[in-house]
Design a protein around this motif. Structure first.
Motif, PDB file in Angstrom:
ATOM      1  N   GLY A  93       0.796  -1.219   0.000  1.00  0.00           N
ATOM      2  CA  GLY A  93       0.000   0.000   0.000  1.00  0.00           C
ATOM      3  C   GLY A  93       0.830   1.271   0.000  1.00  0.00           C
ATOM      4  O   GLY A  93       0.516   2.238  -0.703  1.00  0.00           O
ATOM      5  N   GLU A  94       1.909   1.305   0.799  1.00  0.00           N
ATOM      6  CA  GLU A  94       2.740   2.505   0.863  1.00  0.00           C
ATOM      7  C   GLU A  94       3.461   2.755  -0.453  1.00  0.00           C
ATOM      8  O   GLU A  94       3.642   3.898  -0.860  1.00  0.00           O
ATOM      9  CB  GLU A  94       3.747   2.381   2.010  1.00  0.00           C
ATOM     10  CG  GLU A  94       3.115   2.409   3.398  1.00  0.00           C
ATOM     11  CD  GLU A  94       2.475   3.755   3.698  1.00  0.00           C
ATOM     12  OE1 GLU A  94       3.180   4.761   3.777  1.00  0.00           O
ATOM     13  OE2 GLU A  94       1.237   3.780   3.845  1.00  0.00           O
ATOM     14  N   LEU A  95       3.879   1.702  -1.141  1.00  0.00           N
ATOM     15  CA  LEU A  95       4.506   1.863  -2.449  1.00  0.00           C
ATOM     16  C   LEU A  95       3.488   2.348  -3.476  1.00  0.00           C
ATOM     17  O   LEU A  95       3.801   3.201  -4.317  1.00  0.00           O
ATOM     18  CB  LEU A  95       5.144   0.549  -2.893  1.00  0.00           C
ATOM     19  CG  LEU A  95       5.856   0.556  -4.254  1.00  0.00           C
ATOM     20  CD1 LEU A  95       6.949   1.614  -4.298  1.00  0.00           C
ATOM     21  CD2 LEU A  95       6.434  -0.831  -4.556  1.00  0.00           C
ATOM     22  N   ASP A  96       2.273   1.817  -3.421  1.00  0.00           N
ATOM     23  CA  ASP A  96       1.214   2.303  -4.311  1.00  0.00           C
ATOM     24  C   ASP A  96       0.958   3.794  -4.094  1.00  0.00           C
ATOM     25  O   ASP A  96       0.744   4.547  -5.050  1.00  0.00           O
ATOM     26  CB  ASP A  96      -0.079   1.517  -4.076  1.00  0.00           C
ATOM     27  CG  ASP A  96      -0.010   0.109  -4.646  1.00  0.00           C
ATOM     28  OD1 ASP A  96       0.887  -0.143  -5.474  1.00  0.00           O
ATOM     29  OD2 ASP A  96      -0.834  -0.734  -4.253  1.00  0.00           O
ATOM     30  N   ARG A  97       0.969   4.224  -2.841  1.00  0.00           N
ATOM     31  CA  ARG A  97       0.735   5.638  -2.532  1.00  0.00           C
ATOM     32  C   ARG A  97       1.801   6.527  -3.176  1.00  0.00           C
ATOM     33  O   ARG A  97       1.491   7.555  -3.773  1.00  0.00           O
ATOM     34  CB  ARG A  97       0.723   5.846  -1.018  1.00  0.00           C
ATOM     35  CG  ARG A  97       0.679   7.310  -0.586  1.00  0.00           C
ATOM     36  CD  ARG A  97       0.839   7.442   0.914  1.00  0.00           C
ATOM     37  NE  ARG A  97      -0.347   6.979   1.611  1.00  0.00           N
ATOM     38  CZ  ARG A  97      -1.400   7.747   1.870  1.00  0.00           C
ATOM     39  NH1 ARG A  97      -1.417   9.007   1.494  1.00  0.00           N
ATOM     40  NH2 ARG A  97      -2.432   7.253   2.514  1.00  0.00           N
ATOM     41  N   VAL A  98       3.066   6.116  -3.045  1.00  0.00           N
ATOM     42  CA  VAL A  98       4.154   6.916  -3.591  1.00  0.00           C
ATOM     43  C   VAL A  98       4.101   6.941  -5.112  1.00  0.00           C
ATOM     44  O   VAL A  98       4.402   7.960  -5.747  1.00  0.00           O
ATOM     45  CB  VAL A  98       5.508   6.389  -3.091  1.00  0.00           C
ATOM     46  CG1 VAL A  98       6.660   7.171  -3.697  1.00  0.00           C
ATOM     47  CG2 VAL A  98       5.573   6.460  -1.578  1.00  0.00           C
ATOM     48  N   LEU A  99       3.703   5.824  -5.719  1.00  0.00           N
ATOM     49  CA  LEU A  99       3.601   5.763  -7.177  1.00  0.00           C
ATOM     50  C   LEU A  99       2.394   6.515  -7.721  1.00  0.00           C
ATOM     51  O   LEU A  99       2.292   6.708  -8.931  1.00  0.00           O
ATOM     52  CB  LEU A  99       3.539   4.303  -7.640  1.00  0.00           C
ATOM     53  CG  LEU A  99       4.826   3.486  -7.466  1.00  0.00           C
ATOM     54  CD1 LEU A  99       4.572   2.025  -7.792  1.00  0.00           C
ATOM     55  CD2 LEU A  99       5.939   4.043  -8.340  1.00  0.00           C
ATOM     56  N   GLY A 100       1.487   6.927  -6.850  1.00  0.00           N
ATOM     57  CA  GLY A 100       0.303   7.649  -7.298  1.00  0.00           C
ATOM     58  C   GLY A 100      -0.935   6.800  -7.409  1.00  0.00           C
ATOM     59  O   GLY A 100      -1.908   7.200  -8.056  1.00  0.00           O
ATOM     60  N   GLY A 101      -0.924   5.606  -6.793  1.00  0.00           N
ATOM     61  CA  GLY A 101      -2.089   4.742  -6.824  1.00  0.00           C
ATOM     62  C   GLY A 101      -1.820   3.373  -7.412  1.00  0.00           C
ATOM     63  O   GLY A 101      -2.709   2.524  -7.446  1.00  0.00           O
ATOM     64  N   GLY A 102      -0.620   3.125  -7.871  1.00  0.00           N
ATOM     65  CA  GLY A 102      -0.285   1.844  -8.467  1.00  0.00           C
ATOM     66  C   GLY A 102       0.682   2.033  -9.619  1.00  0.00           C
ATOM     67  O   GLY A 102       1.110   3.144  -9.942  1.00  0.00           O
ATOM     68  N   LEU A 103       1.036   0.933 -10.254  1.00  0.00           N
ATOM     69  CA  LEU A 103       2.006   0.939 -11.340  1.00  0.00           C
ATOM     70  C   LEU A 103       1.290   1.079 -12.673  1.00  0.00           C
ATOM     71  O   LEU A 103       0.312   0.390 -12.948  1.00  0.00           O
ATOM     72  CB  LEU A 103       2.825  -0.348 -11.309  1.00  0.00           C
ATOM     73  CG  LEU A 103       4.076  -0.407 -12.183  1.00  0.00           C
ATOM     74  CD1 LEU A 103       5.054   0.683 -11.796  1.00  0.00           C
ATOM     75  CD2 LEU A 103       4.727  -1.771 -12.072  1.00  0.00           C
ATOM     76  N   VAL A 104       1.790   1.981 -13.513  1.00  0.00           N
ATOM     77  CA  VAL A 104       1.199   2.257 -14.828  1.00  0.00           C
ATOM     78  C   VAL A 104       1.972   1.490 -15.893  1.00  0.00           C
ATOM     79  O   VAL A 104       3.199   1.343 -15.796  1.00  0.00           O
ATOM     80  CB  VAL A 104       1.222   3.767 -15.124  1.00  0.00           C
ATOM     81  CG1 VAL A 104       0.640   4.071 -16.497  1.00  0.00           C
ATOM     82  CG2 VAL A 104       0.460   4.528 -14.045  1.00  0.00           C
ATOM     83  N   GLU A 105       1.279   1.006 -16.906  1.00  0.00           N
ATOM     84  CA  GLU A 105       1.951   0.279 -17.973  1.00  0.00           C
ATOM     85  C   GLU A 105       2.971   1.177 -18.675  1.00  0.00           C
ATOM     86  O   GLU A 105       2.731   2.354 -18.928  1.00  0.00           O
ATOM     87  CB  GLU A 105       0.944  -0.248 -18.991  1.00  0.00           C
ATOM     88  CG  GLU A 105       0.254   0.816 -19.814  1.00  0.00           C
ATOM     89  CD  GLU A 105      -0.524   0.226 -20.977  1.00  0.00           C
ATOM     90  OE1 GLU A 105       0.089  -0.103 -21.999  1.00  0.00           O
ATOM     91  OE2 GLU A 105      -1.755   0.126 -20.856  1.00  0.00           O
ATOM     92  N   GLY A 106       4.109   0.597 -18.978  1.00  0.00           N
ATOM     93  CA  GLY A 106       5.152   1.347 -19.662  1.00  0.00           C
ATOM     94  C   GLY A 106       5.897   2.337 -18.802  1.00  0.00           C
ATOM     95  O   GLY A 106       6.759   3.054 -19.299  1.00  0.00           O
ATOM     96  N   ALA A 107       5.602   2.395 -17.511  1.00  0.00           N
ATOM     97  CA  ALA A 107       6.256   3.356 -16.634  1.00  0.00           C
ATOM     98  C   ALA A 107       7.661   2.873 -16.297  1.00  0.00           C
ATOM     99  O   ALA A 107       7.895   1.686 -16.070  1.00  0.00           O
ATOM    100  CB  ALA A 107       5.447   3.554 -15.357  1.00  0.00           C
ATOM    101  N   VAL A 108       8.594   3.812 -16.243  1.00  0.00           N
ATOM    102  CA  VAL A 108       9.970   3.524 -15.853  1.00  0.00           C
ATOM    103  C   VAL A 108      10.233   4.270 -14.546  1.00  0.00           C
ATOM    104  O   VAL A 108      10.140   5.503 -14.498  1.00  0.00           O
ATOM    105  CB  VAL A 108      10.973   3.958 -16.925  1.00  0.00           C
ATOM    106  CG1 VAL A 108      12.396   3.603 -16.500  1.00  0.00           C
ATOM    107  CG2 VAL A 108      10.638   3.304 -18.255  1.00  0.00           C
ATOM    108  N   VAL A 109      10.534   3.528 -13.492  1.00  0.00           N
ATOM    109  CA  VAL A 109      10.686   4.087 -12.148  1.00  0.00           C
ATOM    110  C   VAL A 109      12.126   3.882 -11.697  1.00  0.00           C
ATOM    111  O   VAL A 109      12.640   2.754 -11.720  1.00  0.00           O
ATOM    112  CB  VAL A 109       9.713   3.424 -11.153  1.00  0.00           C
ATOM    113  CG1 VAL A 109       9.851   4.049  -9.772  1.00  0.00           C
ATOM    114  CG2 VAL A 109       8.279   3.547 -11.662  1.00  0.00           C
ATOM    115  N   LEU A 110      12.776   4.959 -11.287  1.00  0.00           N
ATOM    116  CA  LEU A 110      14.135   4.915 -10.773  1.00  0.00           C
ATOM    117  C   LEU A 110      14.089   4.984  -9.251  1.00  0.00           C
ATOM    118  O   LEU A 110      13.528   5.923  -8.686  1.00  0.00           O
ATOM    119  CB  LEU A 110      14.946   6.087 -11.334  1.00  0.00           C
ATOM    120  CG  LEU A 110      16.395   6.233 -10.860  1.00  0.00           C
ATOM    121  CD1 LEU A 110      17.217   5.019 -11.271  1.00  0.00           C
ATOM    122  CD2 LEU A 110      17.003   7.510 -11.428  1.00  0.00           C
ATOM    123  N   VAL A 111      14.665   3.980  -8.580  1.00  0.00           N
ATOM    124  CA  VAL A 111      14.664   3.899  -7.119  1.00  0.00           C
ATOM    125  C   VAL A 111      16.103   4.040  -6.626  1.00  0.00           C
ATOM    126  O   VAL A 111      16.970   3.242  -7.000  1.00  0.00           O
ATOM    127  CB  VAL A 111      14.059   2.576  -6.621  1.00  0.00           C
ATOM    128  CG1 VAL A 111      14.020   2.544  -5.101  1.00  0.00           C
ATOM    129  CG2 VAL A 111      12.657   2.383  -7.197  1.00  0.00           C
TER     130      VAL A 111
END
Length: 469
Positions: A93-111
């Motif tokens: 849930g906390e990761l979904d919050r930071v991502l804006g509600g969940g993971l979007v197709e084709g999204a590239v996330v740098l951690v």
């Protein structure tokens, strides 16, 4: 000024050495950049002719998660039919919050984050929980497959649908991805990747940039979501070229003190959600666990109020948080007293102390002033101005603030207390946690009536806030 690159011969790529500071390119490597004078900032890049790049770019088609293929064309923007981004929950849930509600197709996330803070652990947990809906490929360039499997076993993670690959060559990774067609790829880490088109060593600026660019291109063409793990420098930024943060859709940073088990995941960039959104985790023997009530961990929980302490309500992204601001004022043996701020901007502390003297009549010019935000969180908004001054005043007078008192508000140079966004939401959060008294800007006073159990003291000037104590 950056030099214009020379025109390459048709069908032939050329090699250039580009400065990471100013962007000036050179025909050969040299120790000092001729454009800005910086030393050891040149990195090798391969510049392809326009026709070759267009042929290999593959940007004419894009396959989404559902397999649909679109051909680009010029369209009037007002005629474009847009849809809400389809999101897939990561199971955290906390990761979904930071991502804006969940993971979007084709999204590239740098951690990014310090070594050992939990980047790989969090992503392995997310991959394991999403594998039922999204086939995943976990690419490790720093660990063996046995180490990854061992961590998963210690965390008791379900691994059905999760495939792993120990590889650092981008071309090989993309070949395997094209064969198995995963919907999620984790690359741990981007600094270990390299491409055959460059002769530079893995981890160099050019290799990091080109490797990330190829993964980004693959993600956009196929609709595959990609997580990139990035190392950080001594200054705390993502290692490698700054352009890496511009290429990706979201940049997330792990923050936390080495001696604390709590971790904060903050979004510094997000094309699909709010920036500065916070996710709070606690590191345990079974990995990272969500903290359902993060405000509680940022408060001391002491039975009595102590001098030099003031609780404020800050807003990080879409979430109001209660944090404790502590101040220590002590006589200084130095001719130039120290001003130390941890979790706040140091220059703003000096400015606030000048306002306290000029408009509050309180002189601390001969005192050392130390200010700290408890819990290792960094407050980046001006709502902390008033709590900082009240904490400093409390420490100077060695008198605690009244029990269950919170404060927030921006302090102007003329001594006025200016409003901050989402005032009523902050007050509701304070009332939820049992606070009885709030010192706030007059413009942030509730307009719909008093909140149950919370006395709101609205002030216009710094002197009014001091009198309210």
């Amino acid at each position: 000024m950056s030099k214009a690159p020379a025109t390459a011969k048709a069908g032939r790529a050329r090699t250039a050495y580009v400065c990471a500071e100013c962007g000036t390119d050179h025909g050969k490597w040299q120790g000092q950049c001729a454009g800005c004078g910086a030393w050891n900032t040149l990195s090798e890049f391969v510049i392809e002719p326009a026709a070759k790049a267009a042929a290999g770019g593959g940007a004419t088609r894009r396959a989404g998660w559902a397999g649909a293929v679109e051909a680009p064309k010029v369209t009037a923007l007002k005629d474009v039919r847009h849809m809400e981004d389809a999101r897939v929950s990561t199971g955290i849930g906390e990761l979904d919050r930071v991502l804006g509600g969940g993971l979007v197709e084709g999204a590239v996330v740098l951690v990014g984050g310090d070594p050992g803070i939990g980047k790989s652990t969090l992503l392995l947990q997310a991959v394991a929980r999403m594998a039922a809906t999204l086939p995943a490929l976990y690419v490790t360039g720093e660990e063996s497959l046995g180490q990854v499997a061992g961590r998963a076993a210690r965390l008791d993670l379900p691994l059905d649908g999760v495939h792993a690959l120990a590889e650092t060559g981008v071309e090989t990774i993309l070949e395997h991805a094209a064969a198995m067609r995963p919907k999620l790829i984790v690359a741990d880490s981007v600094q270990t990747l390299w491409t055959e088109s460059l002769t530079a060593a893995p981890g160099s600026v050019s290799q990091v940039r080109e490797s990330a660019a190829r993964l980004v291109r693959y993600a956009k063409e196929t609709g595959t979501a990609v997580f990139l793990v990035g190392h950080v420098t001594k200054e705390g930024g993502i290692a490698g070229p700054r352009v890496l943060e511009h290429m990706v859709d979201a940049v997330l940073y792990f923050e936390g003190e080495s001696g604390s088990r709590f971790r904060v995941l903050r979004a510094f960039k997000n094309r699909f959600g709010a920036v500065n959104e916070l996710g709070v985790f606690a590191m345990g023997d079974k990995g990272l666990k969500e903290v359902p009530n993060p405000s509680a961990i940022f408060l001391s929980g002491g039975s009595t109020q102590q001098p030099g302490s003031c609780v404020m309500v800050t807003r990080e992204g879409t979430r109001p948080l209660l944090v404790e601001v502590q101040a220590l004022v002590d006589s200084s043996p130095l001719s130039n007293p120290r001003r130390v701020a941890v979790g706040l901007e140091g220059n703003r502390l000096a400015m606030l102390l000048a306002v306290l003297h000029r408009h509050g009549g309180v002189l601390v010019g001969d005192q050392d002033v130390f200010v700290n935000v408890v819990g290792g969180i960094r407050v980046q908004e001006t709502a902390a101005d008033l709590p900082v001054l009240l904490a400093v005043l409390s420490s100077l007078r060695d008198a605690p603030l009244p029990e269950k008192t919170i404060a927030f508000g921006e302090v102007g140079l003329s001594g006025e207390i200016r409003p901050v966004p989402n005032g009523e939401e902050r007050l509701r959060e304070a009332a939820t946690h049992g606070f009885k008294r709030a010192i706030v800007p007059r413009a942030n006073a509730p307009k719909s009536g008093a909140l149950k159990g919370l006395e709101v003291i609205a002030v216009e000037r710094l002197a009014d806030a001091i009198d309210a104590l």
